[in-house]
Design an enzyme around this catalytic site. Structure first.
Site, short mmCIF file in Angstrom:
data_model
loop_
_atom_site.label_atom_id
_atom_site.label_comp_id
_atom_site.label_asym_id
_atom_site.label_seq_id
_atom_site.Cartn_x
_atom_site.Cartn_y
_atom_site.Cartn_z
N GLU A 139 40.41 31.33 -75.90
CA GLU A 139 39.34 31.75 -76.80
C GLU A 139 39.40 30.78 -77.96
O GLU A 139 40.21 30.93 -78.87
CB GLU A 139 39.53 33.21 -77.23
CG GLU A 139 38.28 33.80 -77.82
CD GLU A 139 38.06 33.44 -79.27
OE1 GLU A 139 37.61 32.30 -79.56
OE2 GLU A 139 38.35 34.30 -80.11
N GLU A 148 35.94 25.24 -85.68
CA GLU A 148 37.38 25.01 -85.82
C GLU A 148 37.89 23.76 -85.12
O GLU A 148 39.05 23.40 -85.26
CB GLU A 148 38.16 26.19 -85.24
CG GLU A 148 37.96 27.46 -86.00
CD GLU A 148 38.65 28.62 -85.34
OE1 GLU A 148 39.69 28.44 -84.71
OE2 GLU A 148 38.12 29.73 -85.45
#
Ligand SMILES: C[S@@+](CC[C@H](N)C(=O)[O-])C[C@H]1O[C@@H](n2cnc3c(N)ncnc32)[C@H](O)[C@@H]1O
Length: 340
Positions: A139, A148
């Site tokens: 994930e 990110e």
């Protein structure tokens, strides 16, 4: 998952955990730091849309896991590794950079899969596995998918450790943009005006009380705050009725073949016709979805979708990123927030 809405990574005083073991640059260290706290892992574990999607993807496709070797990139609490073991994996390598690895180990033991799940604490880029794997599960998604840059680590893991006929979980991802109506732009403008007014009072006070004229810095202060208030996208949890036109896909990613170069920059020319009468275009909203389809050679028995689109039932912790439609630099603002 990014740590806080709008991507502001910050450590909390709550929770346990410790310092990250990886030595990366400062914001990278902050990024890892939040993941070493249980409170933060719990936030992700409480996202029902996210949890249901991964759970369905694994257990409806147990044939991908039964008797196989799995790599969980960024195992966090270990949840995906434990599900992989429960679905019948022979071996699961669960890699986690932070001290959360110790909790993952504990959880695997408490759920009777410690003989299958091997938690390895370290950065995925540095870890050496004793064998290639059949499945990579992770994930890795951030705000508007790429916030990110954790997908880089997944790509690195795939290129080093996935067998040629291996499967990626998730297998595909898409980035979406849509025109929306929202009062947030006006509110941000108001906040910006208040901030600049406060600065002018500060300049006056500093001159009269302390004999130094700060006005020469006004331009720089304004630029700093323009970037913060007007040129960065913000986190939002939109209702579907705020979407006033057709959403468009701006990027499609095949997780089995994507390269870091391919995701470094996202550019697309799209048409998003406004379909609501009398609606004022206030902003563009960005979100993503991922799919679990297996691979061509090894397709999923049942495909699963995880969508972060505006949802009347509350959506996901990712929400959507919105950027006001007030200048021609909207692409720059989305870019800024996605990659910085
Ligand atoms: C979004 S969380 C997901 C955690 C867990 N897999 C789950 O689904 O609940 C991502 C995790 O990956 C870890 N991580 C990110 N990049 C990593 C890397 N390059 N190597 C090892 N772990 C990493 C983070 O510390 C964090 O715990």
């Amino acid at each position: 998952m990014a740590s806080l809405p709008n991507g502001a990574a910050a450590a909390s005083s709550a929770g346990g955990g410790g310092a990250p073991v990886v030595d990366k640059e400062v914001d990278f260290a902050n990024y890892f730091c939040t993941y070493s706290y249980l409170y933060h892992q719990k936030e992700m574990l409480c996202d029902r849309v996210r949890m249901d999607a991964y759970h369905s993807a694994v257990f409806r496709n147990a044939h991908h896991f039964r008797g196989k070797v799995v790599l969980d990139v960024g195992t966090g609490s270990g949840i995906l590794a434990i599900w992989s073991a429960q679905a019948g994996a022979r071996k699961v390598y669960a890699v986690e950079a932070t001290n959360m690895a110790e909790h993952a180990r504990e959880l695997a033991r408490a759920n009777n899969v410690a003989d299958i799940v091997e938690v390895i604490q370290g950065s995925m880029e540095d870890v050496v596995l004793p064998e290639k794997v059949d499945v990579i599960i992770s994930e890795w998604m951030g705000y508007f998918l790429l916030r990110e840059s954790m997908f880089d680590s997944v790509i690195c893991a795939r290129d080093r450790w996935l067998k040629l006929d291996g499967v990626m979980y998730p297998s595909h991802a898409r980035m979406w943009l849509a025109p929306i109506r929202s009062g947030l732009g006006d509110k941000k403008m108001e906040d910006f005006d208040i901030t600049m007014h406060d600065w002018s009072l500060f300049v006056e006070d500093t001159a009269s009380y302390y004999g130094v004229n700060m006005n020469v810095l006004t331009k720089a202060y304004r630029a700093e705050h323009e970037k913060y208030y007007l040129r960065s996208s913000i986190w939002n949890n939109l209702h579907p009725n705020q979407v006033i036109g057709r959403a468009a896909v701006v990027k499609e990613i095949d997780c089995l073949t994507a390269t870091v170069d391919e995701i470094r920059e996202v550019r697309a020319q799209v048409t998003m016709p406004i379909s609501q009468d009398m609606a004022r275009l206030a902003a563009l909203a960005g979100w993503f979805d991922v799919h679990f389809r297996g691979s061509k050679q090894n397709p999923a028995a049942q495909e699963t979708e995880l969508s972060t689109a505006p949802d009347e039932n509350g959506g996901t912790h990712w929400g959507q990123q919105t950027a006001d439609y007030i200048s021609d630099s909207i692409d720059e603002r989305l870019y800024w927030n996605t990659f910085n």
